[in-house]
Design a protein around this motif. Structure first.
Motif, short mmCIF file in Angstrom:
data_model
loop_
_atom_site.label_atom_id
_atom_site.label_comp_id
_atom_site.label_asym_id
_atom_site.label_seq_id
_atom_site.Cartn_x
_atom_site.Cartn_y
_atom_site.Cartn_z
N VAL A 45 0.84 -1.21 0.00
CA VAL A 45 0.00 0.00 0.00
C VAL A 45 0.87 1.26 0.00
N GLY A 46 1.87 1.26 0.86
CA GLY A 46 2.75 2.42 0.95
C GLY A 46 3.48 2.68 -0.36
N GLN A 47 3.93 1.60 -0.97
CA GLN A 47 4.68 1.75 -2.22
C GLN A 47 3.79 2.19 -3.37
N LEU A 48 2.54 1.75 -3.33
CA LEU A 48 1.59 2.17 -4.37
C LEU A 48 1.33 3.68 -4.27
N ILE A 49 1.11 4.15 -3.07
CA ILE A 49 0.84 5.57 -2.88
C ILE A 49 2.09 6.41 -3.20
N GLU A 50 3.25 5.88 -2.85
CA GLU A 50 4.50 6.55 -3.22
C GLU A 50 4.58 6.76 -4.72
N ALA A 51 4.31 5.69 -5.46
CA ALA A 51 4.39 5.76 -6.91
C ALA A 51 3.38 6.76 -7.46
N GLU A 52 2.18 6.73 -6.93
CA GLU A 52 1.12 7.60 -7.42
C GLU A 52 1.44 9.08 -7.16
N LEU A 53 2.09 9.34 -6.04
CA LEU A 53 2.37 10.74 -5.68
C LEU A 53 3.73 11.22 -6.20
N GLY A 54 4.51 10.31 -6.77
CA GLY A 54 5.77 10.73 -7.37
C GLY A 54 6.95 10.74 -6.44
N ALA A 55 6.90 9.88 -5.40
CA ALA A 55 8.07 9.74 -4.54
C ALA A 55 9.12 8.94 -5.30
N THR A 56 10.37 9.23 -5.05
CA THR A 56 11.44 8.51 -5.73
C THR A 56 11.47 7.07 -5.24
N ALA A 57 11.51 6.14 -6.16
CA ALA A 57 11.48 4.73 -5.80
C ALA A 57 12.79 4.29 -5.18
N GLY A 58 12.77 3.14 -4.55
CA GLY A 58 13.98 2.57 -3.98
C GLY A 58 14.20 2.95 -2.54
N SER A 59 15.25 2.38 -1.97
CA SER A 59 15.54 2.64 -0.57
C SER A 59 16.60 3.72 -0.43
N LYS A 60 16.21 4.82 0.13
CA LYS A 60 17.15 5.89 0.41
C LYS A 60 16.77 6.54 1.73
N ALA A 61 17.77 7.05 2.39
CA ALA A 61 17.52 7.61 3.72
C ALA A 61 16.80 8.95 3.62
N GLU A 62 16.39 9.46 4.74
CA GLU A 62 15.73 10.75 4.87
C GLU A 62 14.32 10.78 4.31
N GLN A 63 13.79 11.98 4.10
CA GLN A 63 12.37 12.09 3.76
C GLN A 63 12.07 11.63 2.34
N GLY A 69 10.72 18.77 1.75
CA GLY A 69 10.76 18.47 3.17
C GLY A 69 9.53 17.79 3.72
N VAL A 70 9.07 16.76 3.02
CA VAL A 70 7.87 16.06 3.49
C VAL A 70 8.12 14.55 3.52
N GLU A 71 7.67 13.92 4.59
CA GLU A 71 7.70 12.46 4.70
C GLU A 71 6.28 11.95 4.44
N LEU A 72 6.16 10.90 3.64
CA LEU A 72 4.86 10.31 3.35
C LEU A 72 4.61 9.10 4.24
N LYS A 73 3.44 9.07 4.87
CA LYS A 73 3.07 7.90 5.67
C LYS A 73 1.63 7.51 5.35
N THR A 74 1.44 6.29 4.88
CA THR A 74 0.08 5.78 4.79
C THR A 74 -0.23 5.20 6.17
N ILE A 75 -1.48 5.30 6.59
CA ILE A 75 -1.84 4.77 7.91
C ILE A 75 -3.17 4.03 7.81
N PRO A 76 -3.14 2.73 8.17
CA PRO A 76 -4.35 1.93 8.08
C PRO A 76 -5.33 2.32 9.18
N ILE A 77 -6.59 2.55 8.83
CA ILE A 77 -7.59 2.94 9.82
C ILE A 77 -8.79 2.00 9.77
#
Length: 221
Positions: A45-63, A69-77
């Motif tokens: 789920v997190g990776q899907l939303i990352e892709a949709e919003l244009g976050a850079t793929a892969g594992s890298k440190a920081e936000q 300066g934004v960190e993305l967090k999906t949260i199951p409710i």
DNA sequence: TGCTGATCATGC
DNA sequence: GCATGATCAGCA
């Protein structure tokens, strides 16, 4: 793969555009297959939303969105809008030298500004039918900051004294330290009470659900 | 049944 | 192993 959003407004706009959609819908937009359940796809789920919003793929440190300066967090409710799971923040280094102040910590760097994307997470809802909720930007207020700082300082203090093995998930008001590894056999270095190097299970910082529940409640009134 | 400790997939 | 993304699962 979408381009990285150039501003916070652009990111918020993209996130708002998918509010109300099902995961199957967003998966289709990204030509991604939907797993039947998340047992072997815990980060899907997190990776899907990352892709949709244009976050850079892969594992890298920081936000996730470093330029803005934004960190993305999906949260199951659940149906009541309350978090089902704790929120992983980052690994905790268990070896000296330890970061001196919370303000300089990786924890603070990551969560000083978060785009929360609530997503239905009840296990009786098929993954493909789970809907995406209203996203919102969050920065810890003074009270939240102090609570996080206190927990961080207490935990780092114990680790620096060589007492990481005495820390359980019950420690911390709003943030806890828990195992974070492939399994219980994974090992990393730390120090014991005498400063001797020993091997223990790696740990990470997690935000407790009681804390994220308050964040959600505040955002939605 | 909520929560803690354990676990899954992936890239390097 | 570490770092990304997290949820699973069983016990108190």
């Amino acid at each position: 793969m979408k381009s990285a959003p150039k501003s916070i407004n652009e990111l918020l706009s993209r996130a708002t555009d998918i509010a109300g959609l099902t995961l199957a819908h967003v998966a289709e937009l990204n030509h991604a297959p939907v797993p039947k359940d998340l047992k072997r796809d815990k980060g899907w789920v997190g990776q899907l939303i990352e892709a949709e919003l244009g976050a850079t793929a892969g594992s890298k440190a920081e936000q996730d969105f470093q330029e803005i300066g934004v960190e993305l967090k999906t949260i199951p409710i659940n149906q009541n809008g309350k978090p089902i799971e704790t929120t992983f923040v980052t690994f905790c280094s268990l070896m000296p030298p330890f970061t001196a102040s919370f303000e300089d910590s990786v924890v603070f760097k990551k969560i000083q500004r978060v785009l929360w994307v609530p997503i239905e997470g009840d296990r009786d809802i098929p993954v493909r039918d789970r809907r995406i909720g209203t996203p919102f930007l969050w920065q810890p207020d003074q009270n939240e900051f102090l609570l996080l700082k206190q927990d961080w300082e207490e935990i780092i203090e114990l680790i620096s004294l060589g007492k990481v093995e005495t820390i359980t998930a019950r420690y911390g008001e709003v943030m806890q330290l828990r195992p974070k590894a492939a399994n219980s056999k994974a090992l990393t270095e730390t120090i014991d009470e005498f400063g001797k190097i020993i091997q223990v299970n790696p740990r990470g910082f997690y935000l407790k659900t009681s804390f994220t529940s308050r964040i959600l409640a505040k955002a939605f009134g």
